[in-house]
Design an enzyme around this catalytic site. Structure first.
Site, PDB file in Angstrom:
ATOM      1  N   ILE A  92       0.887  -1.046  -0.013  1.00 60.88           N
ATOM      2  CA  ILE A  92      -0.189  -0.055   0.014  1.00 60.88           C
ATOM      3  C   ILE A  92       0.862   1.482   0.023  1.00 60.88           C
ATOM      4  O   ILE A  92       1.803   1.443   0.745  1.00 60.88           O
ATOM      5  CB  ILE A  92      -0.873   0.040   1.274  1.00 60.88           C
ATOM      6  CG1 ILE A  92      -2.196  -1.122   1.220  1.00 60.88           C
ATOM      7  CG2 ILE A  92      -1.685   1.533   1.347  1.00 60.88           C
ATOM      8  CD1 ILE A  92      -2.928  -1.498   2.491  1.00 60.88           C
ATOM      9  N   ALA A  95       0.344   8.976  -2.210  1.00 61.65           N
ATOM     10  CA  ALA A  95       0.390  10.480  -1.908  1.00 61.65           C
ATOM     11  C   ALA A  95      -0.339  11.254  -2.791  1.00 61.65           C
ATOM     12  O   ALA A  95      -0.776  10.780  -4.096  1.00 61.65           O
ATOM     13  CB  ALA A  95       1.620  10.949  -1.975  1.00 61.65           C
ATOM     14  N   TYR A 156       9.293  11.926  -7.438  1.00 61.42           N
ATOM     15  CA  TYR A 156       8.792  10.943  -6.380  1.00 61.42           C
ATOM     16  C   TYR A 156       8.471  11.864  -5.252  1.00 61.42           C
ATOM     17  O   TYR A 156       7.809  11.483  -4.450  1.00 61.42           O
ATOM     18  CB  TYR A 156      10.087   9.983  -6.250  1.00 61.42           C
ATOM     19  CG  TYR A 156       9.358   8.630  -5.614  1.00 61.42           C
ATOM     20  CD1 TYR A 156       8.343   7.963  -6.222  1.00 61.42           C
ATOM     21  CD2 TYR A 156       9.867   8.215  -4.237  1.00 61.42           C
ATOM     22  CE1 TYR A 156       7.865   6.967  -5.471  1.00 61.42           C
ATOM     23  CE2 TYR A 156       9.357   7.022  -3.849  1.00 61.42           C
ATOM     24  CZ  TYR A 156       8.307   6.368  -4.296  1.00 61.42           C
ATOM     25  OH  TYR A 156       7.540   5.214  -3.849  1.00 61.42           O
ATOM     26  N   LYS A 163       8.822   6.707   2.051  1.00 60.97           N
ATOM     27  CA  LYS A 163       9.396   5.299   1.877  1.00 60.97           C
ATOM     28  C   LYS A 163      10.674   5.187   2.978  1.00 60.97           C
ATOM     29  O   LYS A 163      10.804   3.996   3.194  1.00 60.97           O
ATOM     30  CB  LYS A 163       9.883   4.815   0.503  1.00 60.97           C
ATOM     31  CG  LYS A 163       8.691   4.802  -0.669  1.00 60.97           C
ATOM     32  CD  LYS A 163       7.785   3.616  -0.242  1.00 60.97           C
ATOM     33  CE  LYS A 163       6.927   3.068  -1.262  1.00 60.97           C
ATOM     34  NZ  LYS A 163       5.844   2.181  -0.991  1.00 60.97           N
TER      35      LYS A 163
END
Ligand code: 0WD
Length: 259
Positions: A92, A95, A156, A163
């Protein structure tokens, strides 16, 4: 006999037939694992039930990880079906779309940062907390990460710090749960064209550059990532915990990519 024979796994994060979690579910079912699925909302309920039928009519439960009630309800329901649980696959990430393209500092904001960290990182220990009483020695928790945790990657943006936080969660959870024989690992996957990935600005260009320079000169498939989910979930990986395993055709080893 498959190497996951006799094991039971909870699979989260299936949104389409391209989802990494679906690649993993198919491999795990092939290797003899019994599966249960969660889906994020009613919009994808029927689709996920359809997938579940393909791998043995598994139990399907709604779970939006922003809700503690929904997380608890999943494990209450699961506990009625199964005495214990061998595997949780956390696949999962999210953003808000406006966070995923443009310059880092111009794009990042408090709200986007909060949502990205909550859904993409905190949800992993949240699942472990809620499912803790069903986990036993040799259980395995696996999550999906990306290179943006360790390197600055255009567009990103806030998902990078999210992350990085997820990978730190892997280490802290592994250190905490190791004394009970429970293992926790992450897989850092190379780019794959899924629903989540196409929301990242410039994904197409990034993908074609990746295929030109990755040591294997190609992208990876959800089956290849799924194979490693299955391996880490199995007793073949009984000596591995707290690790981030790269399944990225070797891309992360490069200092400078030339084709
Ligand atoms: O290139 C890629 N596709 C990579 C993905 C490279 C490396 C890592 N990953 C990661 C993603 O960041 C994510 O953590 O793999 C994981 C799975 O992503 P996926 O398979 O690439 O993408 P997708 O098929 O879209 O599944 C992710 C799903 C969501 O999909 P959408 O597109 O509807 O946002 O995560 C789920 C949802 O089903 N999800 C949630 N589930 C419960 N509660 C929530 C939520 N609040 N938000 C998103």
């Amino acid at each position: 006999m498959g190497f996951l024979e006799g094991k039971k796994a909870l699979i989260t994060g299936i949104a389409s037939d391209r989802s990494i979690a679906w690649g993993a579910a198919q491999v795990m079912a092939r290797e003899g694992c019994e599966l249960a699925f969660t889906y994020q909302g009613d919009k994808i309920k029927d689709r996920v039930i359809g997938f579940a039928k393909q791998v043995g009519n598994s139990l399907c439960m709604p779970m939006d990880v922003t809700s503690d009630e929904q997380i608890d309800a999943v494990f209450r329901t699961l506990n009625k079906e199964w005495d214990d649980l061998d595997v949780i696959l956390h696949s999962i990430g999210f953003a808000p779309r406006d966070q995923m393209s443009g310059n880092y500092l111009e794009t990042i904001n408090r709200e986007g940062s909060h949502i990205a960290h909550d859904i993409s990182s905190y949800s992993f220990p949240a699942l472990a907390k809620a499912g803790r009483s069903m986990l036993k020695a040799n259980s395995s928790l696996v999550t999906l990460s990306y290179l943006g945790a360790a390197r600055a990657i255009p567009n990103y943006n806030v998902m990078g710090p999210a992350k990085a936080s997820l990978e730190a969660n892997v280490r802290f959870m592994a250190a905490d749960l190791g004394k009970h024989g429970i293992r926790v690992n992450g897989i850092s996957a190379g780019p794959i064209k899924t629903l989540a990935a196409v929301g990242i600005g410039g994904f197409r260009g990034m993908m074609s550059q990746f295929e030109k320079v990755a040591p294997l000169r190609r992208a990876v498939t959800t089956e290849e990532v799924g194979n490693v989910v299955a391996f880490l979930s199995s007793d073949l990986a009984s000596g591995i915990t707290g690790e981030i395993v790269y399944v990225d055709a070797g891309y992360n080893i490069l200092g400078f990519g030339i084709n």
